[in-house]
Write an enzyme that holds these catalytic residues in place. Structure first.
Site: not given
Ligand code: BDP
Length: 644
Positions: A500, A203, A447, A536
């Protein structure tokens, strides 16, 4: 057939070269001179159908301007966003760079005892380098340096003019790191003949170009090729173990001085391997863990040898921080004290420059980290510039150093060829960063599809190899796989998890975050009894977009997501959660997609480094965490020894 050919040419020369020797950062000294080649280079992208015109016409043989039109291209910079040509922005294939340099006469006259080395800080992705029309090296992989001894070519040629040509290919394949694939579109009712696109599963935008400084430097012909240090301390004595690799002659003598910041010698040694004992050492501490973070000693290595009946000396000075790192089942210890990562994930990314090194941006970013109270970052998702890493060492910013193992989503990314290359990349990364006190852990991937069965042997091998080269640091990779099906997790020292909640799952449902996050931590900990970092978490946010009650993409929603996560972190950090790294420090460019609004907007700062509301939430939290450890607020200033 034509399509096959095109692919072959795009991927020309993708075998890696064997590594030999060290990769010390080029520094001036009494015996070494340095010439930076940054500035404007001549440039041409090869738009021929098969991208092979430069090789067919041998553009490296004479000045580039003589084989066709050239444009000015800054180095370091990505080439993608500097012109008004959309085809160059999304170009895939070979581009050509050239620079003509005049060498000082002194470099050429004393040929018997002067090595001239050409070093590229990084170029993305595959490079072939010629000097005065003669190929001197090739290198696979962006993000890491490579160099070539060009003495014989420049010293043998008439005049002092040195013409450097670099052909660079940004094509990614299933076996490159990061991987990608070229897709040829064969339906001629929809696409012109020969049409292809580069697909990736990571991404961020695949910026390309010569991204970091290019330099020429000299050493004597008998020279210090590599230095490896490891450190330890007990009671009031510190230990710096060193190993020096010398090339050019087997008969030489080595003397070493370890100096403190003000220049006073605190320990001396002789010979290629040894231990230096430091009485009452000033330890290297992370920012916000001590009132004097990032303390560096300077290891001055002096080599003497006879060359042509005369005494030749080489001097190299390496910054050294004395510190230890240990991992227990629930803690991360730096110098024996629990360290909690409160930091960020970054990208090397800026408008106009792309991934090109830019000192103004670097200084701004470190000032923002200081403002935020961040003590750490992960080099998501590739090694960052050595210049950035130098500042981490000097400021005490703790780094999880990640290799470009990102976007590994398909079974073909786990074959033998990928594995062999991954091992080489880890060797190159460790060779570059092994002496950095700021680097406390290696991350071998982000990931990956670690639920696939080949991932088990793959990560077992990569992690074992990493530990074999560097037994002093823990190793991890960052997972978003199901804890029960992750085949790589058994081999890591620290579990790093991305999630997330209320974004990619249960979109908009802030109320489920706490429950889901708690379950995530409990599951991973029960399965492995290893400390966990939330590597993250975050939410896309368009700066200036407001909605209360919070709705997705508004500044209020980003704040709310953070607060929900933080309340769980606060419970779990008393147990086994050892860190939290926000995704992301700043907005950054990605491929165009329906889910991306001029890039990824999960930054707490905009791409221009202006704070969104969430930045203030994080700032309050990080300073609160810092104050818990009761330390003074140091200012981040360079502690480099004067004249260094
Ligand atoms: C995670 C990835 C990261 C993405 C982020 C996203 O590690 O590189 O930019 O999600 O979706 O899965 O913002």
């Amino acid at each position: 057939m034509a399509l096959c050919c095109a692919l072959c040419l795009l991927l020309l020369c993708c075998q890696a070269l064997a590594l030999g020797g060290g990769m010390l950062y080029p520094r001036e000294s009494a015996s070494r001179e340095l010439k930076e080649l940054n500035g404007l280079w001549s440039f041409r992208a090869d738009f021929s159908a098969q991208r092979d015109k430069g090789f067919v016409q041998q553009w490296y043989r004479k000045p580039l301007r003589q084989s066709g039109p050239v444009i000015d291209m800054p180095v370091p910079a990505s080439f993608n966003e500097l012109t008004q040509d959309p085809n160059l922005r999304q170009y895939t294939g070979w581009v050509w760079y050239e620079k003509e340099v005049l060498l000082p006469r002194s470099w050429l006259l004393n040929a018997l005892n002067t090595r001239v080395v050409l070093r590229v800080g990084s170029a993305h992705y595959y490079s072939i380098v010629w000097v005065n029309g003669v190929q001197v090296t090739e290198h696979e992989g962006g993000h890491l340096p490579f160099e070539a001894d060009i003495s014989r070519i420049v010293q043998g040629s008439p005049g002092a003019l040195c013409r450097i040509t670099i052909a660079l290919n940004n094509t990614l394949t299933p076996q490159t790191l990061p991987p990608g694939s070229i897709q040829f579109m064969t339906d001629e009712s929809k696409y012109p003949r020969g049409y292809f696109v580069q697909n990736t599963k990571f991404d961020f935008f695949n910026y390309a170009g010569i991204h970091r400084p290019v330099v020429l430097y000299t050493t004597p012909s008998v020279y210090i090729d590599d230095i490896t240090v490891t450190t330890a301390w007990a009671g009031n004595s510190g230990m710096v173990r060193y190993q020096v690799l010398v090339r050019g002659n087997t008969r030489y003598s080595l003397s070493l001085n370890l100096r403190e910041k003000e220049g006073k010698v605190v320990a001396t040694g002789e010979g290629p391997i040894g231990e230096l004992k430091v009485v009452e050492p000033k330890l290297w501490w992370p920012y916000l863990m001590h009132e004097n973070p990032g303390y560096l000693y300077y290891l001055e290595v002096k080599l003497s040898a006879q060359v042509g009946g005369e005494l030749s000396e080489d001097v190299y000075t390496l910054p050294v921080g004395i510190r230890t790192v240990h991992v227990t089942s629930s803690q991360f210890l730096i110098n024996g004290k629990p360290f909690y990562f409160h930091g960020v994930n970054k990208h090397e990314d800026a408008d106009i420059r792309g991934k090109g090194l830019d000192w103004s941006l670097i200084v701004k970013d470190f000032n923002l980290l200081q403002w935020l109270g961040a003590n750490s970052f992960r080099t998501s998702h590739y090694p960052y510039a050595e210049e950035i890493m130098d500042l981490c060492d000097a400021y005490g910013i703790v780094v999880i150093d990640e290799c470009p193992g990102v976007g590994m989503k398909d079974p073909e990314n786990f074959g033998n060829k990928s594995l062999a290359h991954h091992l080489v990349v880890m060797e190159e990364l460790i060779r570059r960063d092994k002496n950095r006190p700021s680097v406390v852990m290696w991350s071998v991937a982000n990931e990956p599809a670690s639920e696939l069965s080949p991932a088990a042997n793959y990560f077992k091998t990569v992690i074992a190899h990493t530990k074999a080269i560097d037994p002093t640091r823990p190793v991890t990779f960052v997972s978003n796989a199901n804890y029960a099906r992750d085949h790589g997790a058994p081999y890591v020292d620290v579990i790093c998890v991305n999630s997330y909640f209320s974004w990619y799952h249960d979109a908009g449902h802030l109320e489920v975050i706490q429950l889901q996050l708690n379950t995530q931590f409990e599951n991973w900990y029960k399965a492995y009894q290893k400390p966990i970092i939330q590597s993250e978490y975050g939410a896309d946010t368009i700066a200036g977009l407001h909605n209360d009650p919070p709705l997705m993409f508004s500044e209020e929603y980003q704040k709310a997501v953070l607060k929900e996560y933080h309340s769980v972190f606060d419970k779990k950090r008393k147990e086994y959660v050892i860190g939290e790294l926000i995704w992301n420090f700043a907005d950054f460019m990605t491929d165009q997609a329906t889910t991306r609004v001029l890039g990824n907007k999960k930054g707490i700062f905009t791409r221009q480094r202006q704070p969104k509301a969430a930045a203030f939430v994080l700032r309050d939290r990080y300073w609160k965490l810092a104050n818990e450890s009761n330390c003074l607020r140091p200012t981040l200033t360079l502690q480099f020894m004067s004249g260094y």
